[in-house]
Design a protein around this motif. Structure first.
Motif, PDB file in Angstrom:
ATOM      1  N   PHE A   1     100.680  31.433  29.151  1.00  9.02           N
ATOM      2  CA  PHE A   1      99.558  30.876  28.412  1.00  9.02           C
ATOM      3  C   PHE A   1      99.940  30.532  26.975  1.00  9.02           C
ATOM      4  O   PHE A   1      99.523  29.506  26.441  1.00  9.02           O
ATOM      5  CB  PHE A   1      98.384  31.852  28.438  1.00  9.02           C
ATOM      6  N   VAL A   2     100.730  31.385  26.348  1.00  9.85           N
ATOM      7  CA  VAL A   2     101.226  31.078  25.007  1.00  9.85           C
ATOM      8  C   VAL A   2     102.043  29.789  25.042  1.00  9.85           C
ATOM      9  O   VAL A   2     101.926  28.935  24.151  1.00  9.85           O
ATOM     10  CB  VAL A   2     102.065  32.245  24.456  1.00  9.85           C
ATOM     11  N   PHE A   3     102.855  29.646  26.080  1.00 12.58           N
ATOM     12  CA  PHE A   3     103.639  28.417  26.244  1.00 12.58           C
ATOM     13  C   PHE A   3     102.721  27.197  26.336  1.00 12.58           C
ATOM     14  O   PHE A   3     102.921  26.193  25.632  1.00 12.58           O
ATOM     15  CB  PHE A   3     104.509  28.516  27.497  1.00 12.58           C
ATOM     16  N   LEU A   4     101.691  27.276  27.175  1.00 12.17           N
ATOM     17  CA  LEU A   4     100.815  26.124  27.387  1.00 12.17           C
ATOM     18  C   LEU A   4      99.992  25.794  26.146  1.00 12.17           C
ATOM     19  O   LEU A   4      99.771  24.613  25.839  1.00 12.17           O
ATOM     20  CB  LEU A   4      99.893  26.395  28.586  1.00 12.17           C
ATOM     21  N   ILE A   5      99.533  26.809  25.433  1.00 10.23           N
ATOM     22  CA  ILE A   5      98.782  26.552  24.212  1.00 10.23           C
ATOM     23  C   ILE A   5      99.692  25.926  23.155  1.00 10.23           C
ATOM     24  O   ILE A   5      99.298  25.015  22.423  1.00 10.23           O
ATOM     25  CB  ILE A   5      98.138  27.840  23.675  1.00 10.23           C
ATOM     26  N   ALA A   6     100.930  26.404  23.080  1.00  7.90           N
ATOM     27  CA  ALA A   6     101.888  25.798  22.149  1.00  7.90           C
ATOM     28  C   ALA A   6     102.167  24.346  22.536  1.00  7.90           C
ATOM     29  O   ALA A   6     102.360  23.489  21.663  1.00  7.90           O
ATOM     30  CB  ALA A   6     103.186  26.603  22.137  1.00  7.90           C
ATOM     31  N   VAL A   7     102.178  24.054  23.847  1.00 11.02           N
ATOM     32  CA  VAL A   7     102.342  22.675  24.317  1.00 11.02           C
ATOM     33  C   VAL A   7     101.220  21.794  23.791  1.00 11.02           C
ATOM     34  O   VAL A   7     101.454  20.717  23.217  1.00 11.02           O
ATOM     35  CB  VAL A   7     102.369  22.637  25.869  1.00 11.02           C
ATOM     36  N   VAL A   8      99.977  22.246  23.989  1.00 13.18           N
ATOM     37  CA  VAL A   8      98.819  21.467  23.545  1.00 13.18           C
ATOM     38  C   VAL A   8      98.850  21.270  22.035  1.00 13.18           C
ATOM     39  O   VAL A   8      98.607  20.174  21.516  1.00 13.18           O
ATOM     40  CB  VAL A   8      97.507  22.152  23.971  1.00 13.18           C
ATOM     41  N   MET A   9      99.169  22.354  21.331  1.00 15.00           N
ATOM     42  CA  MET A   9      99.211  22.282  19.874  1.00 15.00           C
ATOM     43  C   MET A   9     100.339  21.352  19.409  1.00 15.00           C
ATOM     44  O   MET A   9     100.163  20.557  18.475  1.00 15.00           O
ATOM     45  CB  MET A   9      99.407  23.678  19.290  1.00 15.00           C
ATOM     46  N   GLY A  10     101.496  21.442  20.058  1.00 14.96           N
ATOM     47  CA  GLY A  10     102.628  20.597  19.680  1.00 14.96           C
ATOM     48  C   GLY A  10     102.351  19.126  19.914  1.00 14.96           C
ATOM     49  O   GLY A  10     102.686  18.271  19.089  1.00 14.96           O
ATOM     50  N   ILE A  11     101.717  18.801  21.061  1.00 18.43           N
ATOM     51  CA  ILE A  11     101.371  17.408  21.342  1.00 18.43           C
ATOM     52  C   ILE A  11     100.339  16.906  20.332  1.00 18.43           C
ATOM     53  O   ILE A  11     100.409  15.770  19.859  1.00 18.43           O
ATOM     54  CB  ILE A  11     100.841  17.264  22.783  1.00 18.43           C
ATOM     55  N   SER A  12      99.377  17.764  19.995  1.00 14.96           N
ATOM     56  CA  SER A  12      98.287  17.365  19.106  1.00 14.96           C
ATOM     57  C   SER A  12      98.749  17.157  17.673  1.00 14.96           C
ATOM     58  O   SER A  12      98.289  16.246  16.983  1.00 14.96           O
ATOM     59  CB  SER A  12      97.174  18.419  19.119  1.00 14.96           C
ATOM     60  N   THR A  13      99.674  18.007  17.220  1.00 14.33           N
ATOM     61  CA  THR A  13     100.089  17.966  15.818  1.00 14.33           C
ATOM     62  C   THR A  13     101.405  17.232  15.601  1.00 14.33           C
ATOM     63  O   THR A  13     101.691  16.789  14.483  1.00 14.33           O
ATOM     64  CB  THR A  13     100.219  19.382  15.247  1.00 14.33           C
ATOM     65  N   GLY A  14     102.236  17.132  16.654  1.00  7.46           N
ATOM     66  CA  GLY A  14     103.501  16.423  16.536  1.00  7.46           C
ATOM     67  C   GLY A  14     104.574  17.167  15.773  1.00  7.46           C
ATOM     68  O   GLY A  14     105.599  16.600  15.422  1.00  7.46           O
ATOM     69  N   THR A  15     104.375  18.461  15.525  1.00  2.00           N
ATOM     70  CA  THR A  15     105.367  19.224  14.774  1.00  2.00           C
ATOM     71  C   THR A  15     105.753  20.489  15.513  1.00  2.00           C
ATOM     72  O   THR A  15     104.899  21.337  15.794  1.00  2.00           O
ATOM     73  CB  THR A  15     104.861  19.595  13.369  1.00  2.00           C
ATOM     74  N   SER A  16     107.020  20.607  15.854  1.00  2.00           N
ATOM     75  CA  SER A  16     107.485  21.827  16.511  1.00  2.00           C
ATOM     76  C   SER A  16     107.517  22.988  15.523  1.00  2.00           C
ATOM     77  O   SER A  16     107.150  24.118  15.863  1.00  2.00           O
ATOM     78  CB  SER A  16     108.875  21.605  17.126  1.00  2.00           C
ATOM     79  N   TRP A  17     107.943  22.719  14.271  1.00  6.67           N
ATOM     80  CA  TRP A  17     108.000  23.791  13.266  1.00  6.67           C
ATOM     81  C   TRP A  17     106.599  24.335  12.982  1.00  6.67           C
ATOM     82  O   TRP A  17     106.396  25.545  12.923  1.00  6.67           O
ATOM     83  CB  TRP A  17     108.630  23.269  11.973  1.00  6.67           C
ATOM     84  N   GLY A  18     105.636  23.447  12.808  1.00  5.83           N
ATOM     85  CA  GLY A  18     104.273  23.896  12.562  1.00  5.83           C
ATOM     86  C   GLY A  18     103.718  24.668  13.734  1.00  5.83           C
ATOM     87  O   GLY A  18     102.992  25.660  13.559  1.00  5.83           O
ATOM     88  N   THR A  19     104.080  24.230  14.953  1.00  8.91           N
ATOM     89  CA  THR A  19     103.570  24.904  16.152  1.00  8.91           C
ATOM     90  C   THR A  19     104.169  26.290  16.312  1.00  8.91           C
ATOM     91  O   THR A  19     103.448  27.271  16.540  1.00  8.91           O
ATOM     92  CB  THR A  19     103.867  24.057  17.403  1.00  8.91           C
ATOM     93  N   PHE A  20     105.491  26.412  16.197  1.00 12.36           N
ATOM     94  CA  PHE A  20     106.043  27.757  16.396  1.00 12.36           C
ATOM     95  C   PHE A  20     105.714  28.688  15.233  1.00 12.36           C
ATOM     96  O   PHE A  20     105.657  29.908  15.409  1.00 12.36           O
ATOM     97  CB  PHE A  20     107.537  27.737  16.736  1.00 12.36           C
ATOM     98  N   SER A  21     105.462  28.130  14.050  1.00 12.85           N
ATOM     99  CA  SER A  21     105.083  29.000  12.941  1.00 12.85           C
ATOM    100  C   SER A  21     103.696  29.599  13.159  1.00 12.85           C
ATOM    101  O   SER A  21     103.388  30.693  12.659  1.00 12.85           O
ATOM    102  CB  SER A  21     105.109  28.229  11.617  1.00 12.85           C
TER     103      SER A  21
END
Length: 478
Positions: free
Chosen positions: A375-395
């Motif tokens: 679930f953490v993986f999938l939420i990070a997926v949604v957040m990463g697609i929405s924001t376009g930033t991997s650094w912002g997402t993993f932070s």
């Protein structure tokens, strides 16, 4: 903190949906930005227009964003200098005729993958070097631009997110260190992150997938269509809009008899080597101090200086012609600069709308413990697609993953790996991802075509990663 409800999700969905339907990334970004600012201004469309215009100008108030945009323009200048002095042709001739290393489609793609893997210090430099090195070879052997963009970006983000001696690793260790200081886990951040790398399933599966598609020649979906088209000699689909200039660049007369690998290497080597030096000087990968953007900006400035000294000193270019070609290269990056500016603004809006907080609150306490990592993986997926930033997402997602893991009894390393994996999935599939935009630039692609063809391949890899995170989550609880 204002709760914007479902509008925090609808805003990025407008951008993504329009990008898929219209294939016009600038239009899609502008529409999403307008919707976002309209929501932020109490659904007043006139204030939405005003804030959109002010927001575009305001992006340049950020030193980090401005350095990154300038870097994109200056890379265009370096690439132009390499082309007009015959550097690219010299590399192609060396690899294909003298060394006979590159003589088929598979070799071209493997070369691109190798370059991105070796230059792991900074993603933009890695992508730029791989694209510049292989674009002519890909054209010669009929490899589609979409396929090259996939190979380069997927390899780059996978390697950069797994090698800890770069800005990505430093940033991740900084995020983990905060969680250690707050008592959510024990240990030294480096050791914790090192233990998490085995669980960066998206990275490992992406690298395996790239190798599979290269070596097997298997193709399907829209990517397969692009490969068939390229094999017939048609580089771009009808109506495509590459975000860099398609003009055929002729070698200047003074350089026609002096084609040399040095004409390719002199601009790039100082640029690449300056990045780790800059990271060290500016404090590693600290997100807050803009060390990454500073380092790549210093790198491209040094590359430009070395190019000037070398090309003018060797009389390959006069001072006037050097700057003429340099500025022509800058001009070819105008569409890319516009896209990057709007992508940064879209990321800011996602933060103002509290997209990450809304997503995590919406899913809190609604899934079995064994699904926590998936679930953490999938939420990070949604957040990463929405924001376009991997650094912002993993932070955002690494702390959430660690805290969820501590609560349900799952190893923090698995949860960290899930957060990183989701972030890089988003990086590979979001139309506003900076690595995606630079990959399209480096391969002279229509940006939406790159995302559209890569997305199905990433989905297959993401499904496999989800299964692995589910299996690991339940096994750790069992």
């Amino acid at each position: 903190m204002v709760d914007y409800g479902i509008w925090t999700i609808i805003t990025p969905l407008v951008t993504i949906g329009l990008a898929i339907v219209t294939r016009q990334v600038i239009l899609s970004l502008l529409a999403g930005i307008f919707v976002g600012f309209t929501v932020l201004n109490g659904f007043n469309p006139l204030l939405g227009v005003e804030s959109t215009l002010d927001g575009i100008v305001g992006i340049f108030a950020s030193a980090s964003s401005t350095r990154t945009i300038l870097f994109c323009f200056m890379v265009g200048g370096l690439i132009r200098l390499i082309q007009v002095t015959g550097g690219t042709k010299a590399l192609v001739r060396y690899l294909t005729e003298k060394a006979n290393i590159i003589n088929n489609k598979k070799a071209v793609q493997l070369l691109a993958m190798f370059i991105t893997s070796v230059i792991f210090i900074e993603s933009s430099i890695s992508i730029m070097a791989a694209g510049t090195s292989t674009s002519e070879l890909a054209k010669r052997y009929g490899v589609s631009r979409e396929k090259m963009a996939y190979v380069i970006q997927a390899s780059c983000v996978s390697v950069c997110s797994s090698i800890m001696i770069n800005g990505w690793g430093a940033a991740m260790m900084g995020v983990i260190g905060v969680q250690v200081s707050k008592g959510f886990l024990d240990g030294e951040p480096f050791a914790i992150l090192a233990g998490s790398m085995v669980y960066n399933f998206m990275a490992w599966l992406s690298l395996a997938s790239v190798l599979f598609y290269i070596l097997s020649g298997f193709k399907w979906g829209s990517m397969g269509e692009s490969e068939v088209r390229a094999a017939s000699g048609k580089e771009l689909r009808d109506g495509a809009f590459p975000i860099t200039s398609e003009d055929d660049v002729s070698i200047v007369e003074s350089a026609q008899d002096k084609e040399s690998l040095l004409n390719f290497l002199v601009p790039l080597i100082p640029t690449i080597l300056m990045v780790p030096i800059g990271l060290y000087i500016t404090g590693g990968g600290d997100i807050s101090n803009g060390s990454g953007s500073t380092s790549v900006f210093w790198g491209v400035m040094l590359g430009t200086l070395c190019s000037f000294i070398y090309f003018v000193g060797k009389k390959l270019l006069t001072i006037d012609s050097f700057f003429t070609h340099l500025f022509d290269g800058y001009a070819s990056m105008i569409p890319l600069g516009a896209i990057m500016t709007l992508a940064f603004l879209m990321g800011n809006i996602s933060g103002d709308l509290n997209t990450g907080a809304y997503i995590t609150q919406a899913i809190d306490g609604v899934i079995p413990s064994g699904f926590s990592a998936a679930f953490v993986f999938l939420i990070a997926v949604v957040m990463g697609i929405s924001t376009g930033t991997s650094w912002g997402t993993f932070s955002i997602m690494i702390p959430i993953g660690i805290q969820i893991g501590a609560a349900v009894g799952i190893e923090p390393q698995l949860m960290i790996g899930a957060a990183i994996s989701g972030a890089i999935f988003g990086d590979m599939t979001s139309p506003i991802s900076d690595t995606g935009i630079v990959s399209s630039m480096a391969t002279k692609n229509d940006h939406i075509d790159h995302i559209r063809t890569q997305f199905p391949y990433a989905i297959v890899t993401g499904i496999m990663a989800t299964v692995l995170f589910t299996i690991c989550g339940f096994s750790m609880l069992g």
